[in-house]
Design an enzyme around this catalytic site. Sequence first.
Site, mmCIF file in Angstrom:
data_model
loop_
_atom_site.group_PDB
_atom_site.id
_atom_site.type_symbol
_atom_site.label_atom_id
_atom_site.label_comp_id
_atom_site.label_asym_id
_atom_site.label_seq_id
_atom_site.Cartn_x
_atom_site.Cartn_y
_atom_site.Cartn_z
ATOM 1 C CG ASP A 1 13.483 34.601 24.514
ATOM 2 O OD1 ASP A 1 13.381 35.812 24.803
ATOM 3 O OD2 ASP A 1 14.079 33.770 25.232
ATOM 4 C CD GLU B 1 35.196 44.843 -5.422
ATOM 5 O OE1 GLU B 1 36.320 44.373 -5.161
ATOM 6 O OE2 GLU B 1 35.027 45.827 -6.166
ATOM 7 C CD GLU C 1 39.249 41.054 -0.708
ATOM 8 O OE1 GLU C 1 39.736 41.574 -1.722
ATOM 9 O OE2 GLU C 1 39.685 41.271 0.452
ATOM 10 C CD GLU D 1 41.347 39.505 -4.120
ATOM 11 O OE1 GLU D 1 42.582 39.685 -3.964
ATOM 12 O OE2 GLU D 1 40.640 40.301 -4.738
ATOM 13 C CD GLU E 1 36.751 40.409 -4.862
ATOM 14 O OE1 GLU E 1 36.266 41.135 -5.736
ATOM 15 O OE2 GLU E 1 37.790 40.677 -4.226
ATOM 16 C CG HIS F 1 37.380 46.583 -1.471
ATOM 17 N ND1 HIS F 1 38.183 45.922 -2.372
ATOM 18 C CD2 HIS F 1 38.094 46.660 -0.326
ATOM 19 C CE1 HIS F 1 39.333 45.618 -1.809
ATOM 20 N NE2 HIS F 1 39.303 46.056 -0.565
ATOM 21 N NE ARG G 1 42.341 47.324 -7.033
ATOM 22 C CZ ARG G 1 42.073 47.690 -8.282
ATOM 23 N NH1 ARG G 1 42.843 48.589 -8.875
ATOM 24 N NH2 ARG G 1 41.052 47.163 -8.932
ATOM 25 C CD GLU H 1 36.787 49.727 -4.690
ATOM 26 O OE1 GLU H 1 37.243 48.666 -4.223
ATOM 27 O OE2 GLU H 1 37.225 50.248 -5.748
ATOM 28 N NE ARG I 1 40.999 49.746 -2.174
ATOM 29 C CZ ARG I 1 41.011 48.584 -2.855
ATOM 30 N NH1 ARG I 1 40.061 48.354 -3.760
ATOM 31 N NH2 ARG I 1 41.935 47.672 -2.630
#
Length: 474
Positions: free
Chosen positions: A51, A129, A131, A212, A220, A269, A340, A359, A361
Amino acid sequence: MSVQQVLDLIKEKNIEFVDFRFIDLAGRAHHITLPATEVDAETFVNGVAFDGSSITGFRGIEESDMVMMPDTGTVYVDPFTAHSTLIVVSNIHTPDGERYERDPRSIAHKAEEFLQKSGVGTTAYFAPESEFFIFDDVRYESTMNSSSFFVDSEEAAWNTNRKEEGGNLGFKIGVKGGYVPVAPVDSQQDIRSEMVRLMQEAGLRIERHHHEVATAGQAEINFRFDTLTTTADNLMKYKYIVHNVARQYGKVATFMPKPLFGDNGSGMHVHSSIFNDGVPLFYEKGGYANLSEMALHYIGGILHHAPALIAITNPSTNSFKRLVPGYEAPVNLVYSKGNRSAAVRIPVAAVTPKGCRIEFRTPDSTANPYLAFAAMLMAGLDGIKRKIDPSALGYGPFDTNIYELSDDQKKEIRSVPGTLDEALDALEADYEFLTEGGVFTKEFIDNYVNVKRAEAKSVAIRIHPHEYGLYFDC
Protein backbone atom coordinates in the site's frame (compact mmCIF):
# COMPACT_ATOMS: atom_id res chain seq x y z
CA MET A 1 22.66 -13.55 -9.00
CA SER A 2 19.90 -15.18 -11.04
CA VAL A 3 16.44 -16.02 -9.74
CA GLN A 4 17.34 -19.71 -9.76
CA GLN A 5 20.49 -19.00 -7.73
CA VAL A 6 18.39 -17.16 -5.14
CA LEU A 7 15.97 -20.10 -4.95
CA ASP A 8 18.92 -22.49 -4.61
CA LEU A 9 20.33 -20.31 -1.82
CA ILE A 10 17.02 -20.48 0.02
CA LYS A 11 17.26 -24.27 0.02
CA GLU A 12 20.99 -24.40 0.76
CA LYS A 13 20.73 -22.09 3.79
CA ASN A 14 17.42 -23.57 5.00
CA ILE A 15 15.85 -20.12 4.74
CA GLU A 16 12.44 -19.96 6.44
CA PHE A 17 11.39 -16.44 5.41
CA VAL A 18 12.17 -13.97 2.63
CA ASP A 19 12.07 -10.29 3.57
CA PHE A 20 11.28 -7.95 0.65
CA ARG A 21 12.36 -4.35 1.27
CA PHE A 22 11.96 -0.97 -0.39
CA ILE A 23 13.23 2.52 0.43
CA ASP A 24 11.00 5.53 1.06
CA LEU A 25 11.55 9.20 0.28
CA ALA A 26 13.35 9.84 3.57
CA GLY A 27 15.75 6.94 3.04
CA ARG A 28 14.19 4.53 5.52
CA ALA A 29 13.63 0.88 4.69
CA HIS A 30 10.23 -0.86 4.86
CA HIS A 31 9.57 -4.56 4.51
CA ILE A 32 7.05 -7.31 3.93
CA THR A 33 8.00 -10.88 4.86
CA LEU A 34 6.87 -14.01 3.04
CA PRO A 35 7.33 -17.60 4.19
CA ALA A 36 10.00 -19.16 1.99
CA THR A 37 7.49 -21.83 0.97
CA GLU A 38 5.48 -19.08 -0.77
CA VAL A 39 8.44 -17.76 -2.76
CA ASP A 40 9.10 -19.16 -6.22
CA ALA A 41 10.20 -17.94 -9.64
CA GLU A 42 6.82 -16.27 -10.18
CA THR A 43 7.41 -14.07 -7.11
CA PHE A 44 10.35 -12.45 -8.89
CA VAL A 45 8.24 -11.91 -12.03
CA ASN A 46 5.04 -10.63 -10.43
CA GLY A 47 6.54 -8.92 -7.38
CA VAL A 48 5.07 -8.27 -3.95
CA ALA A 49 2.16 -5.83 -3.58
CA PHE A 50 2.01 -3.10 -0.91
CA ASP A 51 0.00 0.00 0.00
CA GLY A 52 1.81 3.10 -1.25
CA SER A 53 -0.65 5.49 0.42
CA SER A 54 0.71 4.51 3.84
CA ILE A 55 4.21 5.73 2.93
CA THR A 56 4.91 9.46 3.39
CA GLY A 57 5.58 11.18 0.08
CA PHE A 58 4.36 8.32 -2.11
CA ARG A 59 0.76 7.99 -3.36
CA GLY A 60 -2.74 9.04 -2.35
CA ILE A 61 -5.27 6.51 -1.14
CA GLU A 62 -7.09 6.61 -4.49
CA GLU A 63 -4.02 5.19 -6.29
CA SER A 64 -2.32 3.26 -3.52
CA ASP A 65 -1.55 -0.12 -5.09
CA MET A 66 2.16 -0.55 -5.74
CA VAL A 67 4.49 -3.45 -6.37
CA MET A 68 7.94 -4.37 -5.06
CA MET A 69 9.99 -5.97 -7.83
CA PRO A 70 12.88 -7.89 -6.21
CA ASP A 71 16.46 -7.15 -7.27
CA THR A 72 18.28 -10.50 -7.05
CA GLY A 73 21.65 -8.77 -6.88
CA THR A 74 20.92 -7.42 -3.40
CA VAL A 75 20.24 -10.58 -1.37
CA TYR A 76 21.90 -11.33 1.97
CA VAL A 77 21.02 -13.34 5.05
CA ASP A 78 19.60 -11.30 7.94
CA PRO A 79 22.02 -11.75 10.87
CA PHE A 80 19.48 -10.73 13.53
CA THR A 81 16.31 -12.79 13.07
CA ALA A 82 15.54 -15.85 15.20
CA HIS A 83 14.16 -17.57 12.10
CA SER A 84 16.51 -17.74 9.11
CA THR A 85 15.57 -14.88 6.80
CA LEU A 86 16.84 -13.73 3.42
CA ILE A 87 16.70 -9.99 2.69
CA VAL A 88 15.96 -8.83 -0.86
CA VAL A 89 15.94 -5.14 -1.79
CA SER A 90 13.31 -4.24 -4.36
CA ASN A 91 12.50 -1.62 -6.95
CA ILE A 92 9.06 -0.02 -6.87
CA HIS A 93 6.71 -0.40 -9.82
CA THR A 94 3.19 0.81 -10.54
CA PRO A 95 0.48 -1.84 -11.14
CA ASP A 96 0.93 -1.41 -14.90
CA GLY A 97 4.59 -2.43 -14.65
CA GLU A 98 6.27 0.99 -14.93
CA ARG A 99 9.12 2.05 -12.67
CA TYR A 100 7.72 4.47 -10.08
CA GLU A 101 9.24 7.92 -10.57
CA ARG A 102 9.35 8.57 -6.81
CA ASP A 103 11.26 5.38 -6.11
CA PRO A 104 14.72 6.48 -4.91
CA ARG A 105 16.39 3.41 -6.46
CA SER A 106 14.79 4.27 -9.79
CA ILE A 107 16.35 7.75 -9.64
CA ALA A 108 19.74 6.28 -8.76
CA HIS A 109 19.54 3.89 -11.72
CA LYS A 110 18.54 6.72 -14.06
CA ALA A 111 21.53 8.80 -12.89
CA GLU A 112 23.88 5.93 -13.74
CA GLU A 113 22.23 5.52 -17.15
CA PHE A 114 22.52 9.26 -17.76
CA LEU A 115 26.26 9.13 -17.08
CA GLN A 116 26.71 6.33 -19.62
CA LYS A 117 24.70 8.19 -22.26
CA SER A 118 26.56 11.46 -21.60
CA GLY A 119 29.80 10.20 -23.09
CA VAL A 120 31.73 11.47 -20.06
CA GLY A 121 32.42 8.03 -18.60
CA THR A 122 30.92 4.64 -17.91
CA THR A 123 30.93 4.35 -14.12
CA ALA A 124 30.65 6.65 -11.10
CA TYR A 125 32.03 5.36 -7.82
CA PHE A 126 30.92 6.53 -4.39
CA ALA A 127 32.19 5.92 -0.87
CA PRO A 128 30.40 7.49 2.12
CA GLU A 129 31.97 7.92 5.56
CA SER A 130 28.85 7.70 7.70
CA GLU A 131 29.50 8.67 11.33
CA PHE A 132 27.21 7.77 14.21
CA PHE A 133 26.83 7.86 18.00
CA ILE A 134 26.34 4.88 20.29
CA PHE A 135 24.41 5.92 23.42
CA ASP A 136 23.37 4.00 26.52
CA ASP A 137 20.13 5.89 27.02
CA VAL A 138 17.90 8.16 24.96
CA ARG A 139 14.67 9.84 26.02
CA TYR A 140 12.68 12.60 24.33
CA GLU A 141 9.22 14.10 24.11
CA SER A 142 7.41 16.99 22.49
CA THR A 143 3.89 17.61 23.77
CA MET A 144 1.56 20.54 24.32
CA ASN A 145 3.07 21.39 27.71
CA SER A 146 6.55 19.84 27.64
CA SER A 147 9.55 19.43 25.41
CA SER A 148 12.81 17.72 26.25
CA PHE A 149 15.50 15.28 25.19
CA PHE A 150 18.11 13.37 27.15
CA VAL A 151 20.95 11.14 25.98
CA ASP A 152 23.65 9.45 28.01
CA SER A 153 26.81 7.43 27.51
CA GLU A 154 29.22 5.79 29.91
CA GLU A 155 32.00 7.47 27.90
CA ALA A 156 30.58 10.98 28.15
CA ALA A 157 32.56 13.91 29.51
CA TRP A 158 29.66 14.88 31.78
CA ASN A 159 29.87 11.55 33.63
CA THR A 160 33.21 11.96 35.41
CA ASN A 161 31.31 12.23 38.71
CA ARG A 162 28.43 9.86 38.04
CA LYS A 163 27.69 7.57 40.97
CA GLU A 164 25.22 5.23 39.30
CA GLU A 165 28.05 3.13 37.88
CA GLY A 166 28.59 1.53 41.30
CA GLY A 167 32.07 3.00 41.44
CA ASN A 168 33.08 5.36 38.68
CA LEU A 169 35.89 3.87 36.63
CA GLY A 170 36.92 7.13 34.99
CA PHE A 171 38.58 7.27 31.57
CA LYS A 172 35.82 9.45 30.14
CA ILE A 173 36.25 11.11 26.75
CA GLY A 174 36.50 14.88 26.82
CA VAL A 175 34.69 17.23 24.48
CA LYS A 176 36.39 16.91 21.07
CA GLY A 177 38.73 14.39 22.70
CA GLY A 178 37.52 11.16 21.14
CA TYR A 179 39.63 10.76 18.01
CA VAL A 180 41.15 7.25 17.96
CA PRO A 181 42.13 6.71 21.64
CA VAL A 182 42.80 3.15 22.78
CA ALA A 183 40.94 1.24 25.50
CA PRO A 184 39.87 1.79 28.20
CA VAL A 185 39.16 5.34 26.98
CA ASP A 186 37.60 3.83 23.86
CA SER A 187 35.10 1.46 25.44
CA GLN A 188 33.38 0.52 22.17
CA GLN A 189 36.05 -1.47 20.35
CA ASP A 190 34.18 -4.76 20.68
CA ILE A 191 30.80 -3.43 19.61
CA ARG A 192 32.30 -1.84 16.49
CA SER A 193 34.23 -5.04 15.72
CA GLU A 194 30.98 -7.03 15.98
CA MET A 195 29.36 -4.59 13.57
CA VAL A 196 32.27 -5.10 11.18
CA ARG A 197 32.08 -8.89 11.45
CA LEU A 198 28.40 -8.94 10.52
CA MET A 199 28.91 -6.40 7.74
CA GLN A 200 31.56 -8.66 6.24
CA GLU A 201 29.26 -11.66 6.49
CA ALA A 202 26.61 -9.61 4.69
CA GLY A 203 29.02 -8.88 1.82
CA LEU A 204 30.50 -5.50 2.69
CA ARG A 205 34.25 -4.97 2.30
CA ILE A 206 35.30 -3.06 5.43
CA GLU A 207 38.44 -0.96 5.37
CA ARG A 208 38.66 0.31 8.98
CA HIS A 209 36.78 1.32 12.11
CA HIS A 210 37.60 3.73 14.92
CA HIS A 211 36.28 6.10 17.57
CA GLU A 212 35.48 9.57 16.25
CA VAL A 213 36.16 13.02 17.68
CA ALA A 214 33.11 13.70 19.85
CA THR A 215 32.54 12.55 23.39
CA ALA A 216 29.76 10.08 24.30
CA GLY A 217 30.49 7.32 21.84
CA GLN A 218 30.94 8.76 18.36
CA ALA A 219 32.12 6.14 15.86
CA GLU A 220 32.97 5.56 12.22
CA ILE A 221 33.24 2.42 10.10
CA ASN A 222 34.41 2.74 6.50
CA PHE A 223 33.39 0.35 3.74
CA ARG A 224 34.81 0.01 0.24
CA PHE A 225 33.59 2.20 -2.62
CA ASP A 226 31.30 0.82 -5.31
CA THR A 227 28.96 2.02 -8.05
CA LEU A 228 26.25 4.56 -7.21
CA THR A 229 23.21 2.35 -6.61
CA THR A 230 25.22 -0.47 -5.06
CA THR A 231 26.86 1.94 -2.63
CA ALA A 232 23.45 3.28 -1.61
CA ASP A 233 22.30 -0.33 -1.07
CA ASN A 234 25.43 -0.95 0.97
CA LEU A 235 24.81 2.10 3.13
CA MET A 236 21.30 0.89 3.92
CA LYS A 237 22.79 -2.48 4.91
CA TYR A 238 25.45 -0.70 6.98
CA LYS A 239 22.90 1.35 8.92
CA TYR A 240 20.67 -1.69 9.51
CA ILE A 241 23.58 -3.62 11.03
CA VAL A 242 24.80 -0.67 13.14
CA HIS A 243 21.33 -0.09 14.59
CA ASN A 244 20.70 -3.73 15.41
CA VAL A 245 24.11 -4.61 16.85
CA ALA A 246 23.79 -1.61 19.17
CA ARG A 247 20.39 -2.96 20.26
CA GLN A 248 21.91 -6.39 20.93
CA TYR A 249 24.46 -4.75 23.25
CA GLY A 250 21.72 -2.92 25.14
CA LYS A 251 22.68 0.38 23.52
CA VAL A 252 21.24 2.61 20.82
CA ALA A 253 22.92 3.96 17.68
CA THR A 254 21.89 7.15 15.89
CA PHE A 255 23.02 8.76 12.64
CA MET A 256 21.37 12.04 13.66
CA PRO A 257 23.74 14.84 12.55
CA LYS A 258 23.74 16.83 15.81
CA PRO A 259 22.45 14.93 18.85
CA LEU A 260 24.76 16.84 21.24
CA PHE A 261 25.20 20.57 21.76
CA GLY A 262 28.79 21.79 22.02
CA ASP A 263 30.67 18.94 20.33
CA ASN A 264 31.21 17.62 16.82
CA GLY A 265 28.24 16.33 14.89
CA SER A 266 28.07 13.28 12.63
CA GLY A 267 28.62 13.83 8.94
CA MET A 268 28.60 11.62 5.88
CA HIS A 269 31.62 12.69 3.86
CA VAL A 270 31.09 11.31 0.35
CA HIS A 271 34.00 10.40 -1.92
CA SER A 272 33.28 10.14 -5.63
CA SER A 273 35.07 9.67 -8.95
CA ILE A 274 34.31 8.76 -12.57
CA PHE A 275 35.92 6.01 -14.63
CA ASN A 276 35.67 5.15 -18.32
CA ASP A 277 35.92 1.41 -18.99
CA GLY A 278 38.18 0.98 -15.98
CA VAL A 279 40.31 4.07 -16.64
CA PRO A 280 40.22 6.76 -13.91
CA LEU A 281 39.28 10.18 -15.28
CA PHE A 282 39.96 12.38 -12.26
CA TYR A 283 43.76 11.91 -12.15
CA GLU A 284 46.34 14.04 -13.91
CA LYS A 285 49.86 14.06 -12.54
CA GLY A 286 51.13 17.57 -11.91
CA GLY A 287 47.73 19.20 -11.71
CA TYR A 288 46.45 20.76 -8.50
CA ALA A 289 46.32 17.81 -6.07
CA ASN A 290 46.96 15.68 -9.20
CA LEU A 291 43.43 16.42 -10.42
CA SER A 292 42.42 16.41 -14.07
CA GLU A 293 40.56 19.30 -15.66
CA MET A 294 37.45 17.10 -15.70
CA ALA A 295 37.72 16.60 -11.93
CA LEU A 296 38.00 20.35 -11.38
CA HIS A 297 34.91 20.94 -13.50
CA TYR A 298 33.10 18.24 -11.49
CA ILE A 299 34.06 20.13 -8.32
CA GLY A 300 32.84 23.33 -9.97
CA GLY A 301 29.44 21.76 -10.53
CA ILE A 302 29.20 20.52 -6.94
CA LEU A 303 30.09 23.91 -5.47
CA HIS A 304 28.04 25.96 -7.93
CA HIS A 305 24.90 23.95 -7.22
CA ALA A 306 25.71 23.33 -3.53
CA PRO A 307 22.91 25.44 -1.99
CA ALA A 308 20.30 23.43 -3.92
CA LEU A 309 22.21 20.17 -3.57
CA ILE A 310 22.28 20.53 0.21
CA ALA A 311 18.47 20.33 0.30
CA ILE A 312 18.99 16.69 -0.73
CA THR A 313 22.30 15.86 0.98
CA ASN A 314 21.36 17.55 4.28
CA PRO A 315 17.58 17.25 4.34
CA SER A 316 16.74 17.73 8.02
CA THR A 317 16.35 20.68 10.35
CA ASN A 318 18.94 19.00 12.57
CA SER A 319 21.42 19.03 9.66
CA PHE A 320 21.84 22.76 10.09
CA LYS A 321 22.68 22.42 13.80
CA ARG A 322 25.80 20.58 12.57
CA LEU A 323 26.59 23.00 9.74
CA VAL A 324 27.98 25.77 11.94
CA PRO A 325 31.62 26.93 12.21
CA GLY A 326 33.88 25.52 14.90
CA TYR A 327 33.00 21.82 14.93
CA GLU A 328 34.92 20.63 11.84
CA ALA A 329 31.74 21.22 9.86
CA PRO A 330 32.43 22.10 6.20
CA VAL A 331 30.28 25.21 5.92
CA ASN A 332 32.52 26.99 3.40
CA LEU A 333 31.78 26.38 -0.27
CA VAL A 334 35.38 26.07 -1.45
CA TYR A 335 37.76 23.26 -2.37
CA SER A 336 41.19 22.34 -1.06
CA LYS A 337 43.69 19.50 -0.96
CA GLY A 338 43.69 17.85 2.42
CA ASN A 339 41.91 20.75 4.16
CA ARG A 340 38.99 19.55 6.26
CA SER A 341 37.54 23.03 6.69
CA ALA A 342 36.53 23.09 2.99
CA ALA A 343 33.25 21.70 1.64
CA VAL A 344 35.17 19.81 -1.03
CA ARG A 345 38.44 18.17 -0.03
CA ILE A 346 40.83 16.30 -2.29
CA PRO A 347 42.56 13.52 -0.35
CA VAL A 348 46.28 13.50 -1.17
CA ALA A 349 47.78 10.96 1.25
CA ALA A 350 48.61 7.54 -0.21
CA VAL A 351 46.47 8.15 -3.30
CA THR A 352 46.99 6.22 -6.55
CA PRO A 353 45.58 7.25 -9.94
CA LYS A 354 42.63 4.89 -9.39
CA GLY A 355 42.19 6.24 -5.87
CA CYS A 356 42.12 9.87 -7.01
CA ARG A 357 38.76 11.31 -5.97
CA ILE A 358 36.96 14.27 -4.52
CA GLU A 359 35.37 14.32 -1.07
CA PHE A 360 32.18 16.32 -0.52
CA ARG A 361 32.18 16.82 3.24
CA THR A 362 28.88 18.63 3.74
CA PRO A 363 26.35 15.72 3.56
CA ASP A 364 25.00 13.82 6.55
CA SER A 365 23.21 10.53 7.05
CA THR A 366 19.69 11.95 7.22
CA ALA A 367 20.05 12.00 3.43
CA ASN A 368 18.43 9.33 1.32
CA PRO A 369 21.63 7.88 -0.21
CA TYR A 370 20.04 7.04 -3.56
CA LEU A 371 18.89 10.63 -3.99
CA ALA A 372 22.03 12.21 -2.51
CA PHE A 373 24.50 10.30 -4.68
CA ALA A 374 22.35 10.80 -7.79
CA ALA A 375 22.10 14.55 -7.12
CA MET A 376 25.85 14.83 -6.53
CA LEU A 377 26.56 13.05 -9.80
CA MET A 378 24.14 15.28 -11.69
CA ALA A 379 25.72 18.44 -10.23
CA GLY A 380 29.20 17.20 -11.11
CA LEU A 381 28.19 16.23 -14.64
CA ASP A 382 26.63 19.66 -15.14
CA GLY A 383 29.96 21.17 -14.10
CA ILE A 384 31.77 18.99 -16.64
CA LYS A 385 29.26 19.82 -19.38
CA ARG A 386 29.46 23.57 -18.74
CA LYS A 387 33.20 23.50 -17.93
CA ILE A 388 32.62 25.30 -14.63
CA ASP A 389 36.02 26.44 -13.34
CA PRO A 390 35.78 26.59 -9.54
CA SER A 391 38.82 28.86 -9.25
CA ALA A 392 37.38 31.42 -11.67
CA LEU A 393 34.23 31.58 -9.53
CA GLY A 394 36.14 32.15 -6.30
CA TYR A 395 35.72 28.65 -4.89
CA GLY A 396 39.39 28.18 -4.12
CA PRO A 397 41.64 26.43 -3.78
CA PHE A 398 42.01 27.40 -0.12
CA ASP A 399 44.89 25.62 1.58
CA THR A 400 44.69 27.46 4.88
CA ASN A 401 42.36 26.96 7.84
CA ILE A 402 39.35 28.96 6.73
CA TYR A 403 38.09 29.30 10.30
CA GLU A 404 41.21 31.35 11.08
CA LEU A 405 40.70 33.89 8.29
CA SER A 406 39.74 37.46 9.14
CA ASP A 407 36.11 38.49 8.99
CA ASP A 408 36.78 40.49 5.81
CA GLN A 409 38.40 37.46 4.15
CA LYS A 410 35.51 35.22 5.19
CA LYS A 411 33.03 37.59 3.56
CA GLU A 412 34.45 36.59 0.18
CA ILE A 413 33.59 32.93 0.75
CA ARG A 414 30.13 31.52 0.07
CA SER A 415 28.61 29.53 2.91
CA VAL A 416 26.05 26.76 3.00
CA PRO A 417 22.39 27.70 3.60
CA GLY A 418 21.61 28.43 7.22
CA THR A 419 18.36 26.48 7.47
CA LEU A 420 16.49 23.70 5.72
CA ASP A 421 13.99 26.24 4.37
CA GLU A 422 16.83 28.26 2.80
CA ALA A 423 18.18 25.11 1.16
CA LEU A 424 14.70 24.26 -0.17
CA ASP A 425 14.42 27.81 -1.55
CA ALA A 426 17.70 27.22 -3.38
CA LEU A 427 16.46 23.89 -4.76
CA GLU A 428 13.27 25.50 -6.10
CA ALA A 429 15.39 28.15 -7.81
CA ASP A 430 18.02 25.75 -9.16
CA TYR A 431 16.78 22.28 -10.13
CA GLU A 432 17.26 22.04 -13.90
CA PHE A 433 20.59 20.24 -13.54
CA LEU A 434 18.71 17.45 -11.74
CA THR A 435 16.07 17.03 -14.43
CA GLU A 436 18.57 16.54 -17.27
CA GLY A 437 17.78 13.27 -19.02
CA GLY A 438 14.67 12.82 -16.88
CA VAL A 439 16.74 11.60 -13.91
CA PHE A 440 14.71 13.64 -11.43
CA THR A 441 11.34 15.03 -12.51
CA LYS A 442 9.88 18.42 -11.67
CA GLU A 443 6.94 16.59 -10.08
CA PHE A 444 9.31 14.64 -7.85
CA ILE A 445 11.15 17.78 -6.78
CA ASP A 446 7.91 19.64 -6.02
CA ASN A 447 6.67 16.72 -3.93
CA TYR A 448 10.03 16.43 -2.16
CA VAL A 449 10.05 20.13 -1.31
CA ASN A 450 6.49 19.94 0.05
CA VAL A 451 7.35 17.01 2.32
CA LYS A 452 10.47 18.73 3.64
CA ARG A 453 8.70 22.08 4.11
CA ALA A 454 6.19 20.29 6.32
CA GLU A 455 9.04 18.85 8.41
CA ALA A 456 10.65 22.26 8.79
CA LYS A 457 7.34 23.86 9.77
CA SER A 458 6.64 21.14 12.36
CA VAL A 459 9.88 22.11 14.11
CA ALA A 460 9.54 25.87 13.67
CA ILE A 461 6.11 26.13 15.31
CA ARG A 462 7.08 24.21 18.43
CA ILE A 463 8.31 25.84 21.63
CA HIS A 464 12.00 25.24 22.30
CA PRO A 465 13.13 24.68 25.93
CA HIS A 466 15.89 27.27 25.51
CA GLU A 467 13.24 29.91 24.83
CA TYR A 468 12.15 29.61 28.48
CA GLY A 469 15.63 30.62 29.56
CA LEU A 470 15.65 33.54 27.18
CA TYR A 471 12.14 34.92 27.51
CA PHE A 472 10.16 33.52 30.44
CA ASP A 473 10.97 36.47 32.72
CA CYS A 474 9.95 39.12 30.17
